[in-house]
Design a protein around this motif. Structure first.
Motif, mmCIF file in Angstrom:
data_model
loop_
_atom_site.group_PDB
_atom_site.id
_atom_site.type_symbol
_atom_site.label_atom_id
_atom_site.label_comp_id
_atom_site.label_asym_id
_atom_site.label_seq_id
_atom_site.Cartn_x
_atom_site.Cartn_y
_atom_site.Cartn_z
ATOM 1 N N ASN A 54 4.687 -22.749 6.901
ATOM 2 C CA ASN A 54 5.217 -23.737 7.420
ATOM 3 C C ASN A 54 6.712 -23.749 6.843
ATOM 4 O O ASN A 54 7.461 -24.762 7.187
ATOM 5 N N ALA A 55 7.112 -22.708 6.268
ATOM 6 C CA ALA A 55 8.310 -22.408 5.686
ATOM 7 C C ALA A 55 9.403 -21.871 6.967
ATOM 8 O O ALA A 55 9.077 -21.138 7.686
ATOM 9 N N ILE A 56 10.436 -22.745 7.331
ATOM 10 C CA ILE A 56 11.682 -22.346 8.377
ATOM 11 C C ILE A 56 12.589 -21.169 8.023
ATOM 12 O O ILE A 56 12.936 -20.364 8.524
ATOM 13 N N ALA A 73 10.975 -21.160 14.155
ATOM 14 C CA ALA A 73 11.644 -22.237 13.143
ATOM 15 C C ALA A 73 12.020 -23.567 13.749
ATOM 16 O O ALA A 73 11.323 -24.584 13.038
ATOM 17 N N LEU A 74 12.315 -23.827 14.975
ATOM 18 C CA LEU A 74 12.466 -25.011 15.590
ATOM 19 C C LEU A 74 11.002 -25.930 15.833
ATOM 20 O O LEU A 74 10.871 -27.068 15.851
ATOM 21 N N LEU A 122 8.703 -25.735 13.831
ATOM 22 C CA LEU A 122 8.162 -26.226 12.669
ATOM 23 C C LEU A 122 9.006 -27.439 12.191
ATOM 24 O O LEU A 122 8.459 -28.294 11.707
ATOM 25 N N ARG A 123 10.208 -27.293 12.789
ATOM 26 C CA ARG A 123 10.992 -28.499 12.434
ATOM 27 C C ARG A 123 12.121 -28.793 13.358
ATOM 28 O O ARG A 123 13.422 -28.464 13.615
ATOM 29 N N PRO A 124 11.511 -29.551 14.475
ATOM 30 C CA PRO A 124 12.302 -29.847 15.523
ATOM 31 C C PRO A 124 13.677 -30.503 15.452
ATOM 32 O O PRO A 124 14.648 -30.471 16.173
ATOM 33 N N ASP A 125 13.619 -31.307 14.363
ATOM 34 C CA ASP A 125 14.819 -31.961 13.961
ATOM 35 C C ASP A 125 15.789 -31.231 13.476
ATOM 36 O O ASP A 125 16.907 -31.522 13.267
#
Length: 326
Positions: A292-294, A320-321, A323-326
């Motif tokens: 879960n790390a980007i 990476a996006l 995992l964290r789209p914002d």
């Protein structure tokens, strides 16, 4: 700080006490069970023998009653002490919260004063009052409270840190260094003290070798403390000694193989030395261990761009996006 430590000690004592009582209960219970079963089997034909068996059962029953009373009393006392410490910890948290928001100085002072009055011999109360005075801009009064904390408990880390911080704010770097050296001497196994000393030595422009020596001494007893390893790598990278930094990062990874911060720093140092293959391998392993790390994906994309692997770089950024789209 002292009460949080006391709380943990009391909770540990409660666990240990329960385990000890369990062991103590086993003997009389075994005796009662054994003699009762024997009586059941042989009956009461031999009156003298039966009487002895009954007396043994009675003694063990009395022992059980005494143990039960001891258990009740001791656990009750420990529970009271635990709740007392929890209440004190809650007050300390209230003070910290009030200081952080800076919106309720009167409440912060009232709670800090209550802690100091409740624990007149403890350093924590004086330290909290010092924090209140410092937040109120009363620097001489703040120093006085921090000094009282150190008089109450020599080498008390929070008070020493606060005084050194004020020394730095006043431009007295030498005074801060001296204070941190005293803190390390009083708490040789405390890694945070070494980190603070290393920080002020760097600020004073001391040679990297001197800073590393402080960190190495603390690492001897704190191999599992990641911030010490990371600070050493940072010092060596700042000094331009990438090979020494690589050796330090490799040692850190060996000591803390599952620490994401250490793994990431190792990959970055490997990248800085031009060993992109090893850096990719480290980042790949890190992504597998911490899915879960980007950061590993972004660092991988950077390396892939350096190698002009455009499609692979875009894929890493997409991961990476995701995992964290914002």
């Amino acid at each position: 700080i002292e009460d949080v430590t006391r709380l943990r000690r009391l909770e540990s004592m409660r666990t240990d006490f329960a385990a000890n009582v369990s062991h103590e209960l086993r003997t009389p219970i075994t005796n009662i069970k054994g003699y009762a079963e024997t009586l059941q089997e042989v009956g009461f034909g031999d009156a003298a023998q039966a009487r002895r068996f009954v007396e043994v059962i009675q003694r063990n029953a009395q022992r059980l009653a005494a143990l039960e009373q001891t258990l009740r009393t001791t656990l009750a006392d420990v529970q009271v002490a635990v709740e007392d410490c929890r209440a004190m910890r809650s007050k300390v948290i209230d003070v910290i919260g009030a200081l952080q928001t800076a919106s309720t100085p009167d409440r912060a002072e009232a709670v800090a004063t209550a802690v100091q009055q409740r624990l007149p011999e403890a350093a924590v109360g004086y330290n909290l009052l010092g924090l209140v005075r410092r937040a109120q801009g009363e620097r001489p009064a703040a120093r006085q409270q921090f000094e009282k904390a150190l008089s109450s408990t020599p080498g008390f880390p929070p008070a020493a840190r606060n005084l050194a911080s004020m020394d730095l704010e006043d431009g007295r770097v030498d005074a801060a260094e001296e204070r941190y050296r005293a803190l390390v001497a009083a708490n040789p196994r405390e890694p945070q003290a070494a980190l603070l000393l290393a920080g002020v030595l760097r600020r004073a422009g001391k040679p990297a070798s001197e800073v590393v020596a402080v960190l190495d001494r603390s690492l001897e007893g704190n191999r599992g403390f990641a911030p010490l390893h990371l600070a050493k790598v940072d010092v060596l990278m700042g000094a331009g000694d990438r090979q020494a930094a690589l050796a330090a990062a490799t040692a850190a990874q060996a000591a803390l193989p599952l620490d994401a911060r250490v793994g990431y720093v190792l990959a970055r140092v490997q990248q800085s030395t031009g060993d992109l293959g090893q850096a990719r391998a480290s980042l790949g392993r890190l992504s597998g261990e911490h899915p879960n790390a980007i950061a590993p994906h972004l660092a991988m994309a950077e390396i892939q761009v350096m190698e002009q692997q455009w499609d692979a770089a875009r894929a890493s950024v997409r991961r990476a996006l995701a995992l964290r789209p914002d």
